[in-house]
Design a protein around this motif. Structure first.
Motif, PDB file in Angstrom:
ATOM      1  N   ARG A  65      31.991  34.479  33.630  1.00 56.57           N
ATOM      2  CA  ARG A  65      32.850  35.505  33.032  1.00 56.57           C
ATOM      3  C   ARG A  65      33.130  36.687  33.950  1.00 56.57           C
ATOM      4  O   ARG A  65      34.046  37.471  33.687  1.00 56.57           O
ATOM      5  N   ALA A  66      32.388  36.835  35.030  1.00 56.11           N
ATOM      6  CA  ALA A  66      32.528  38.002  35.902  1.00 56.11           C
ATOM      7  C   ALA A  66      33.849  37.954  36.674  1.00 56.11           C
ATOM      8  O   ALA A  66      34.234  36.895  37.193  1.00 56.11           O
ATOM      9  N   PRO A  67      34.573  39.066  36.770  1.00 57.39           N
ATOM     10  CA  PRO A  67      35.817  39.095  37.558  1.00 57.39           C
ATOM     11  C   PRO A  67      35.531  38.919  39.040  1.00 57.39           C
ATOM     12  O   PRO A  67      34.443  39.234  39.527  1.00 57.39           O
ATOM     13  N   ARG A  68      36.525  38.401  39.750  1.00 64.73           N
ATOM     14  CA  ARG A  68      36.377  38.177  41.191  1.00 64.73           C
ATOM     15  C   ARG A  68      37.275  39.132  41.961  1.00 64.73           C
ATOM     16  O   ARG A  68      38.313  39.581  41.480  1.00 64.73           O
ATOM     17  N   ALA A  69      36.874  39.415  43.208  1.00 67.25           N
ATOM     18  CA  ALA A  69      37.687  40.229  44.107  1.00 67.25           C
ATOM     19  C   ALA A  69      37.660  39.585  45.480  1.00 67.25           C
ATOM     20  O   ALA A  69      36.778  38.781  45.793  1.00 67.25           O
ATOM     21  N   SER A  70      38.642  39.936  46.322  1.00 67.26           N
ATOM     22  CA  SER A  70      38.694  39.418  47.690  1.00 67.26           C
ATOM     23  C   SER A  70      39.179  40.530  48.604  1.00 67.26           C
ATOM     24  O   SER A  70      40.203  41.157  48.320  1.00 67.26           O
ATOM     25  N   LEU A  71      38.427  40.797  49.668  1.00 65.38           N
ATOM     26  CA  LEU A  71      38.779  41.867  50.588  1.00 65.38           C
ATOM     27  C   LEU A  71      38.735  41.365  52.021  1.00 65.38           C
ATOM     28  O   LEU A  71      38.202  40.295  52.308  1.00 65.38           O
TER      29      LEU A  71
END
Length: 241
Positions: free
Chosen positions: A111-117
């Motif tokens: 359920r945790a949101p993902r990010a990409s940097l």
């Protein structure tokens, strides 16, 4: 009336003792899972990484390894990282001592949101993981950082500096390099990634790495690695899945 009040007070006192004791209960291993979410990891690959960790933690053989320890539990902290400016604790320290605990942890990760940097700071990942271990609420027999990624350090201090600092604190750093054949930012790494992890990332007592030949092989590599980490099994410093 007085008797009922005394019983209620005694029950409340018992609960107040059980709660903190459970929260701070000792564990066999305090393990940070430090996972690369830099731009070289696309959406499908990020999904494969998370699914690999979810499947591995809930795998009955991994749970069996957890239950087979002296204390029968581990503490997990899941951190995602990219450049030197980005390290995020996705799931804080969680005690895993049963299949239900493992299933709950996997559901939280799903359920945790993902990010990409942009960029890849292995040193930043190790340093954030070292700080997290310093804040772990569980006393642990062993302290381990598990770094997975598909590129060499290209942001922040050299990985060796952070590695040596963590090792000096009694922490073992294991590696799970993903041997993706796609160059990072259009450039091939200066050395093969498995060799880089061996020479510049892993360190400490019993340190090892299991290289995943690609993202599809990642889940199998995670399972093998977790069983070895949790059980403290000896073996060669380099292995492949």
């Amino acid at each position: 009336m007085r008797r009922r009040s005394l019983i209620a007070a005694a029950g409340a006192a018992t609960l107040s003792r059980i709660g903190p004791a459970w929260a701070d209960e000792p564990v066999d291993v305090a393990l940070v899972l430090a996972v690369d979410v830099s731009r070289s990891v696309d959406e499908d690959e990020a999904r494969l990484q998370r699914e690999g960790y979810r499947a591995a933690i809930t795998d009955p053989k991994v749970v069996e390894a957890i239950r087979g320890g002296m204390l029968g539990s581990v503490a997990l902290c899941y951190i995602e990282w990219a450049g030197i400016e980005y390290q995020r604790t996705v799931i804080p320290w969680t005690r895993i001592g049963s299949q239900a605990d493992a299933d709950g942890w996997a559901g939280t990760l799903e359920r945790a949101p993902r990010a990409s940097l942009s960029w890849t700071s292995v040193s930043g990942a190790i340093e954030a993981s070292r700080r997290a271990i310093g804040e772990c609420p569980h006393e642990a027999t062993r302290k381990v950082i598990d770094v997975s990624g598909d590129g060499v350090n290209n942001s922040g201090p050299p990985a060796e500096v952070a590695r040596d600092r963590a090792v000096a604190d009694g922490i073992t750093i294991n590696g799970l390099p993903i041997l993706n054949d796609r160059p990072t930012f259009g450039r091939a790494p200066p050395v093969p990634l498995d060799i880089y992890y061996r020479d510049s990332v892993i360190g400490g007592q019993g340190a090892f790495m299991i290289a995943a030949e690609d993202f599809e092989a990642f889940g199998n590599a995670v399972r093998r690695k977790l069983i070895r980490e949790i059980a403290g099994l000896p073996g060669p410093p380099m292995n492949y899945a």
